[in-house]
Design a protein around this motif. Structure first.
Motif, PDB file in Angstrom:
ATOM      1  N   ASP A 148       4.913  11.007   4.604  1.00 36.98           N
ATOM      2  CA  ASP A 148       3.584  11.259   5.167  1.00 36.98           C
ATOM      3  C   ASP A 148       2.541  10.407   4.456  1.00 36.98           C
ATOM      4  N   VAL A 149       2.429   9.163   4.887  1.00 40.38           N
ATOM      5  CA  VAL A 149       1.421   8.259   4.324  1.00 40.38           C
ATOM      6  C   VAL A 149       0.478   7.834   5.446  1.00 40.38           C
ATOM      7  N   PRO A 150      -0.763   7.506   5.128  1.00 40.87           N
ATOM      8  CA  PRO A 150      -1.704   7.106   6.177  1.00 40.87           C
ATOM      9  C   PRO A 150      -1.540   5.665   6.640  1.00 40.87           C
ATOM     10  N   VAL A 151      -0.669   4.913   5.990  1.00 44.84           N
ATOM     11  CA  VAL A 151      -0.514   3.492   6.313  1.00 44.84           C
ATOM     12  C   VAL A 151       0.052   3.323   7.718  1.00 44.84           C
ATOM     13  N   ARG A 152      -0.524   2.383   8.454  1.00 43.24           N
ATOM     14  CA  ARG A 152      -0.033   2.050   9.784  1.00 43.24           C
ATOM     15  C   ARG A 152       0.551   0.637   9.777  1.00 43.24           C
TER      16      ARG A 152
ATOM     17  N   ALA B 249       0.833  -1.198   0.000  1.00 45.73           N
ATOM     18  CA  ALA B 249       0.000   0.000   0.000  1.00 45.73           C
ATOM     19  C   ALA B 249       0.868   1.249   0.000  1.00 45.73           C
ATOM     20  N   ALA B 250       1.919   1.253   0.823  1.00 48.84           N
ATOM     21  CA  ALA B 250       2.768   2.439   0.949  1.00 48.84           C
ATOM     22  C   ALA B 250       3.592   2.691  -0.315  1.00 48.84           C
ATOM     23  N   VAL B 251       4.190   1.642  -0.882  1.00 44.06           N
ATOM     24  CA  VAL B 251       5.087   1.857  -2.027  1.00 44.06           C
ATOM     25  C   VAL B 251       4.316   2.091  -3.322  1.00 44.06           C
ATOM     26  N   SER B 252       3.094   1.577  -3.421  1.00 46.87           N
ATOM     27  CA  SER B 252       2.309   1.755  -4.652  1.00 46.87           C
ATOM     28  C   SER B 252       1.529   3.062  -4.663  1.00 46.87           C
TER      29      SER B 252
END
Length: 562
Positions: free
Chosen positions: A542-546, A342-345
């Motif tokens: 700054d990504v919303p992924v936890r 999710a973060a890298v894409s």
């Protein structure tokens, strides 16, 4: 005093040290010291030591009670830079880097050295030694490496990768020095319970001998169950065709030999990998001290140089027991690789799913698979690992409709791999180049064939080797980026634990264990969560992924697992 100094160990336990400028060049004279540990201890203002290889110098410092805040591992950096330049597999020693820089013949790397059981990595008089490199030469290599970082596709990320790889090497050495708490008597009791009495000589223990007799009785003739070829022939003689002795294949067979075979297989593995001899070799003074290999695989995941630390069977974990008054804080990252994808894409829908600590697979199933969690998990893992035929293709299509950017990200990595292009993780760790058989890619473990009927990639006319490489690179961009993130987690956690008595004692892909006084356990739990947040911000911005953890505070490692 400069915050960055170079250090080289010299004969007789001495050292050469010198301050470095921001560009890596010498900023002062080379000073010769009589003792390596004292050379470092007497310079507390140095925040980063530049040295040839952490594994070669840091254990000496730890044995003398000296810890380094940060380091730059020149040989680890050389490996990463060579990979980024499409030259993975070339000699990566400091001497080789110096030779390339000066245009002289490049010496080969010394062969890998097996760790001495129970003691971590120790030098030996009779083993091949690295080609010596003096301090001024090391500084020359370091300065050139700083320049090479600036030519990376993403220089900032590449510098971060090198820093985190160096930090991981510090953690690895410290974990070997600390050791994983291990109760030898508990281990012996487990072996007696599972395997029965030991027979004299090299014979199998009683329970294995009984199971071998049961297997032979079921076939009607003597069969040694530890020899797969012999078992396959025995089944053929009984009119049953099997291609291997893998559990999933044997479980499909209706034959009285299957049950004792499977039981023997499980216990034989324990006897060989974690039996009495392993215990005698690897556990000393209540600690198991394996020799960790940071970046031991091409994806950046760690390996061990003997001891099997990353493959401890669940039943054997009962021997991993905290010291009196201490606890084990065992933390598992939840669904790490899908969250990394999710973060890298940058897939907004998948990032929204991964922004909560809830079960990610259930959330995906609610959006794309009518609430079927098992199907959602198969689809996500299939996208990452390359199951793109049959039902996998249908699942992938359903996943693509809801999370198009995520699927496109791994699809593009697969295409790049098939076409022979280099593929990189988020921070810049690079897959092996496409080479002829026997080259670095093959040595790194890239498969040369796929299961029958699995296309694996996107070029119908591509060779099986190209398709296999596409399948590998599809996974590499996710698994490798997860390894990048995990290194940053370790670095952040190590820094947070520095003021405490707590010690990092184990790391495996997505799991960490901290051994700490009971009263420090709540602080350690909070530190792990904070380290996760810090690693995410440093790695991905700054990504919303936890990246939540399932954390257990236990007295015994086995109690942390359901």
């Amino acid at each position: 005093m400069s915050e960055r100094w170079a250090v080289v160990a010299t004969e007789g336990g001495g050292a050469e040290v010198a301050p470095l400028a921001a560009d890596g060049t010498l900023a002062g004279p080379v000073v010769r010291e009589a003792a390596l540990a004292e050379a470092v201890r007497s310079r507390p203002g140095v925040s980063r030591w530049v040295w040839r290889a952490t594994a070669g110098i840091y254990p000496q410092l730890l044995r003398a009670g000296v810890r380094a805040e940060r380091c730059y591992d020149v040989e680890a950096a050389e490996t990463l830079l060579l990979g980024h330049e499409g030259r993975l597999g070339e000699p990566h020693s400091a001497a080789a880097a110096l030779a390339r820089l000066r245009g002289t013949p490049v010496p080969p790397d010394p062969p890998p050295r097996a760790a001495e059981p129970g003691a971590g990595a120790q030098s030996s008089l009779f083993e091949p030694q690295p080609v010596p490199v003096g301090l001024t030469d090391l500084a020359e290599v370091y300065a050139e490496q700083l320049r090479r970082h600036e030519h990376a596709v993403h220089p900032g990320r590449m510098r971060l990768l090198t820093a985190s790889e160096s930090a991981g090497a510090l953690v690895a050495a410290e974990m070997t020095a600390a050791g994983l708490p291990w109760r030898a008597e508990t281990h012996r009791e487990l072996l007696r319970e599972l395997l029965g009495e030991r027979y004299g000589g090299s014979g199998e223990p009683r329970r294995l001998a009984e199971l071998a007799d049961e297997v032979s009785a079921a076939f009607g003739h003597r069969v040694r169950p530890e020899l797969p070829a012999e078992v396959v022939r025995a089944f053929a003689r009984a009119g049953i065709k099997v291609s291997s002795t893998r559990r999933w294949e044997l479980e499909k067979i209706d034959h009285p030999a299957v049950a004792p075979l499977l039981a023997h297989k499980k216990l034989y593995r324990i006897w060989v990998a974690h039996g009495w001899q392993w215990l005698a070799d690897w556990v000393r003074d209540g600690r198991f001290r394996p020799s960790y290999l940071p970046g031991g695989t091409v994806s950046g995941r760690w390996a061990t140089n003997g001891g099997g630390a990353l493959q401890i069977p669940k039943v054997i974990r009962r021997a991993v027991v905290a010291d009196p008054g201490w606890r084990l804080v065992v933390a598992d990252a939840d669904q790490l690789e899908p969250r990394v994808l999710a973060a890298v894409s940058g897939d907004r829908a998948l990032m929204e799913v991964a922004s909560r600590p809830d079960d990610l697979y259930q959330a995906v199933s609610d959006r794309a698979f009518q609430g079927d969690r098992d199907l959602a998990k198969l689809a996500v893992l299939g996208a990452v690992y390359g199951q793109t035929s049959g039902d996998g293709l249908k699942n992938l299509a359903a996943l693509r409709r809801r999370f198009p950017a995520a699927v496109d990200h791994v699809d593009e990595a697969a295409r790049a791999g098939e076409e022979g292009r280099l593929v990189r993780t988020w921070l810049g760790r690079t897959c092996p180049p496409a080479t002829a058989p026997g080259g670095p890619a093959e040595e790194a473990g890239i498969p040369d064939a796929l299961p029958e009927g699995d296309s694996g990639g996107y070029a119908p006319g591509a060779s099986s080797g190209a398709r296999a490489r596409g399948r590998f690179t599809r996974n590499f961009v996710v698994q490798g980026s997860a390894a990048d993130w995990a290194l940053l987690l370790l670095a952040a956690l190590r820094a947070a634990l520095a003021p405490l008595r707590a010690e990092l004692v184990f790391f495996q892909h997505d799991e960490v264990i901290v051994h700490c006084p009971e009263e420090e356990a709540p602080v350690v739990v909070s530190a792990i969560a904070a380290a996760s947040e810090r690693a995410t911000a440093i790695c991905f911005g700054d990504v919303p992924v936890r990246f939540p953890f399932t954390t257990a505070v236990v007295g015994c490692y086995a109690d942390a697992k359901g």
